[in-house]
Design an enzyme around this catalytic site. Structure first.
Site, PDB file in Angstrom:
ATOM      1  N   CYS A 137      -6.676 -80.502 -21.682  1.00 18.81           N
ATOM      2  CA  CYS A 137      -6.184 -79.345 -22.628  1.00 18.81           C
ATOM      3  C   CYS A 137      -7.414 -78.453 -22.864  1.00 18.81           C
ATOM      4  CB  CYS A 137      -5.594 -79.811 -23.813  1.00 18.81           C
ATOM      5  SG  CYS A 137      -4.175 -80.964 -23.412  1.00 18.81           S
ATOM      6  N   HIS A 261      -6.577 -74.805 -29.249  1.00 19.77           N
ATOM      7  CA  HIS A 261      -5.438 -75.536 -28.394  1.00 19.77           C
ATOM      8  C   HIS A 261      -4.126 -75.864 -29.120  1.00 19.77           C
ATOM      9  CE1 HIS A 261      -3.358 -78.162 -25.924  1.00 19.77           C
ATOM     10  NE2 HIS A 261      -3.809 -79.282 -26.334  1.00 19.77           N
ATOM     11  N   ASN A 291       3.302 -78.188 -26.353  1.00 17.01           N
ATOM     12  CA  ASN A 291       1.862 -78.017 -25.787  1.00 17.01           C
ATOM     13  C   ASN A 291       1.791 -77.824 -24.425  1.00 17.01           C
ATOM     14  OD1 ASN A 291      -0.584 -79.055 -25.043  1.00 17.01           O
ATOM     15  ND2 ASN A 291      -0.489 -80.904 -26.217  1.00 17.01           N
TER      16      ASN A 291
HETATM   17  O1  UT7 Z   1      -3.034 -82.067 -26.034  1.00 14.07           O
HETATM   18  C1  UT7 Z   1      -3.364 -83.158 -26.739  1.00 14.07           C
HETATM   19  C2  UT7 Z   1      -2.210 -84.198 -26.710  1.00 14.07           C
HETATM   20  N1  UT7 Z   1      -1.734 -84.798 -27.541  1.00 14.07           N
HETATM   21  C3  UT7 Z   1      -1.857 -84.446 -29.034  1.00 14.07           C
HETATM   22  O2  UT7 Z   1      -2.292 -83.703 -29.414  1.00 14.07           O
HETATM   23  C4  UT7 Z   1      -0.879 -85.258 -29.694  1.00 14.07           C
HETATM   24  C5  UT7 Z   1      -1.457 -85.725 -31.029  1.00 14.07           C
HETATM   25  N2  UT7 Z   1      -0.416 -86.744 -31.773  1.00 14.07           N
HETATM   26  C6  UT7 Z   1       0.432 -86.146 -32.619  1.00 14.07           C
HETATM   27  O3  UT7 Z   1       0.808 -84.731 -32.490  1.00 14.07           O
HETATM   28  C7  UT7 Z   1       1.344 -87.136 -33.373  1.00 14.07           C
HETATM   29  O4  UT7 Z   1       0.748 -88.343 -33.254  1.00 14.07           O
HETATM   30  C8  UT7 Z   1       2.972 -87.114 -32.857  1.00 14.07           C
HETATM   31  C9  UT7 Z   1       3.619 -85.945 -33.190  1.00 14.07           C
HETATM   32  C10 UT7 Z   1       2.747 -87.380 -31.161  1.00 14.07           C
HETATM   33  C11 UT7 Z   1       3.570 -88.269 -33.427  1.00 14.07           C
HETATM   34  O5  UT7 Z   1       3.486 -88.170 -35.008  1.00 14.07           O
HETATM   35  P1  UT7 Z   1       3.206 -89.275 -35.829  1.00 14.07           P
HETATM   36  O6  UT7 Z   1       3.407 -88.971 -37.206  1.00 14.07           O
HETATM   37  O7  UT7 Z   1       1.706 -89.817 -35.392  1.00 14.07           O
HETATM   38  O8  UT7 Z   1       4.104 -90.441 -35.297  1.00 14.07           O
HETATM   39  P2  UT7 Z   1       3.909 -92.125 -34.851  1.00 14.07           P
HETATM   40  O9  UT7 Z   1       3.737 -91.910 -33.461  1.00 14.07           O
HETATM   41  O10 UT7 Z   1       3.062 -92.818 -35.657  1.00 14.07           O
HETATM   42  O11 UT7 Z   1       5.569 -92.475 -35.089  1.00 14.07           O
HETATM   43  C12 UT7 Z   1       6.187 -92.782 -36.458  1.00 14.07           C
HETATM   44  C13 UT7 Z   1       7.611 -93.107 -36.107  1.00 14.07           C
HETATM   45  C14 UT7 Z   1       7.711 -94.065 -35.078  1.00 14.07           C
HETATM   46  O12 UT7 Z   1       8.627 -95.167 -35.435  1.00 14.07           O
HETATM   47  P3  UT7 Z   1       8.436 -96.526 -36.340  1.00 14.07           P
HETATM   48  O13 UT7 Z   1       7.775 -97.368 -35.431  1.00 14.07           O
HETATM   49  O14 UT7 Z   1       7.410 -96.071 -37.518  1.00 14.07           O
HETATM   50  O15 UT7 Z   1       9.792 -97.073 -36.657  1.00 14.07           O
HETATM   51  C15 UT7 Z   1       8.021 -93.594 -33.973  1.00 14.07           C
HETATM   52  O16 UT7 Z   1       8.949 -94.615 -32.906  1.00 14.07           O
HETATM   53  O17 UT7 Z   1       8.313 -91.866 -35.257  1.00 14.07           O
HETATM   54  C16 UT7 Z   1       8.951 -92.688 -34.349  1.00 14.07           C
HETATM   55  N3  UT7 Z   1       9.188 -91.561 -33.332  1.00 14.07           N
HETATM   56  C17 UT7 Z   1       9.979 -90.602 -33.450  1.00 14.07           C
HETATM   57  N4  UT7 Z   1      11.286 -90.486 -34.076  1.00 14.07           N
HETATM   58  C18 UT7 Z   1      12.250 -89.465 -34.033  1.00 14.07           C
HETATM   59  C19 UT7 Z   1       8.199 -91.278 -32.292  1.00 14.07           C
HETATM   60  N5  UT7 Z   1       8.700 -90.109 -31.787  1.00 14.07           N
HETATM   61  C20 UT7 Z   1       9.720 -89.555 -32.342  1.00 14.07           C
HETATM   62  C21 UT7 Z   1      10.803 -88.456 -32.273  1.00 14.07           C
HETATM   63  N6  UT7 Z   1      11.805 -88.675 -33.258  1.00 14.07           N
HETATM   64  N7  UT7 Z   1      10.686 -87.812 -31.231  1.00 14.07           N
END
Ligand code: UT7
Length: 336
Positions: A137, A261, A291
């Site tokens: 990225c 980004h 993204n």
């Molecule tokens: O270009 C660089 C590339 N990537 C990034 O910059 C990504 C950086 N990270 C992020 O943007 C965030 O970490 C995410 C948007 C990917 C995820 O958000 P988060 O607040 O960090 O959530 P998490 O991964 O800690 O997940 C929290 C919960 C989990 O459930 P449990 O384990 O708490 O029961 C996930 O399974 O949310 C769940 N979850 C979802 N729920 C509904 C994960 N994806 C989804 C979804 N819909 N699409």
């Protein structure tokens, strides 16, 4: 004998009108300026509702956690890059024969070889050095720094493109990644500007020890430790921005437009809050595109320019982070 051969670069006089000047990094250089811009998106729209219809997710979750409402998918990296590059060349008033360097930043080349950039150059009619650059990225900002360095040593007009078809390497059944990524391309023309450098400063680097938190094996799909990427993204971007501001001798108040980004709106808001740059001085497109990795910065920049958000003399801050982890920040002064 050229001026370059006669003088120690660091002793070079900064004579007005001289094509060779000493830039802030202390290197002998010719200046460069952005003179054209453009972006391209594939026509297929995937809304949050489309994803909710087939995955265990919700519009509220996606919007709250990422700010993304829809993304575009389809096409090839080469097709999108070509379309964005044509717009940037038209904006700059240039023909293919004017271009003597083409750099395509991408994580999703259309094939292992030849470089996707070579096919783009061929279809545009550009006969020049052309290569792909992969810094995930951060790729577009890395490519800008590379083109700027090559302009300092003889290139006159570079096409700098960021293009991605991330939908090709995203597991369509993985709700934690498919909600994030989209396809698109953005491009600029960076042209030599004798006696004045509009690329004020840059900072870039990588921490290869974090390669395991965001990666994609050959023939596979993206795997990501989202939380860890998030945590590092905010810290790394802030450190890089502080470094580039110091080098340019500017403060956040001097930045007319911040083009981060577009990974996640919460990451951007977190960075803005700490920097004290308001959202109305920030270019964000990710609500409509998701993204798009190396394409996100040039697309947001081109859209902002198209919308009349940039004026002659404005300081523009580009900053990206991504798999690697890589980071890259560049400060441009807008206009010729
Ligand atoms: O270009 C660089 C590339 N990537 C990034 O910059 C990504 C950086 N990270 C992020 O943007 C965030 O970490 C995410 C948007 C990917 C995820 O958000 P988060 O607040 O960090 O959530 P998490 O991964 O800690 O997940 C929290 C919960 C989990 O459930 P449990 O384990 O708490 O029961 C996930 O399974 O949310 C769940 N979850 C979802 N729920 C509904 C994960 N994806 C989804 C979804 N819909 N699409």
């Amino acid at each position: 004998m050229s001026t370059r051969e006669r003088h120690d670069p660091l002793e070079q006089d900064d004579a007005p009108g001289d094509a060779l000047t000493v830039n802030r990094g202390g290197f002998l250089s010719r200046g460069a300026a952005v003179t054209g811009w453009g972006y391209a998106l594939p026509p297929n729209v995937v809304t949050n509702a489309d994803l909710v219809a087939r995955l265990d997710t919700s519009d509220e979750w996606i919007v709250e956690r990422t700010g993304i409402r829809e993304r575009r998918v389809g096409g090839t990296t080469g097709e999108l890059a070509e379309a964005a590059a044509r717009r940037a060349m038209a904006q700059a008033g240039l023909e293919a024969s004017d271009i003597d360097l083409l750099i395509l930043a991408t994580t999703t080349p259309d094939q292992a070889m030849p470089a996707t950039a070579v096919g783009v150059a061929h279809r545009l009619g550009v006969q020049a050095a052309a290569f792909d650059l992969n810094a995930a990225c951060s790729g577009f900002a890395y490519a800008m720094v590379t083109a700027h360095a090559m302009i300092a040593t003889g290139v006159e007009r570079a096409l700098v493109i960021g293009a991605e078809v991330l939908s090709r390497i995203t597991d369509q059944d993985d709700r934690s990644t498919v909600i994030l990524f989209g396809d698109g391309a953005g491009a600029v023309v960076l042209e030599v500007l004798p006696g004045d450098d509009r690329v004020l400063a840059w900072d870039q680097g990588c921490d290869g020890s974090a390669g395991h938190i965001l990666f994609c094996e050959h023939g596979s799909t993206v795997e990501m430790q989202g939380r860890e990427v998030y945590r590092r993204a905010v810290r790394t971007t802030l450190e890089s921005i502080q470094a580039v501001l110091e080098r340019a001798k500017l403060s956040p108040d001097d930045i007319a437009l911040f083009v981060p980004h577009g990974a996640n709106l919460r990451i951007i808001e977190g960075i803005n809050q700490r920097l004290g740059i308001p959202m109305d001085r920030t270019a964000v497109l990710l609500d409509k595109t998701g993204n798009t990795s190396a394409a996100s910065i040039p697309m947001a920049l081109a859209k902002a320019a198209e919308d009349g958000r940039l004026a002659e003399g404005d300081n523009v801050l580009l900053s990206g982070f991504g798999a690697g982890m890589t980071w890259s920040s560049v400060i441009l002064r807008w206009g010729r």
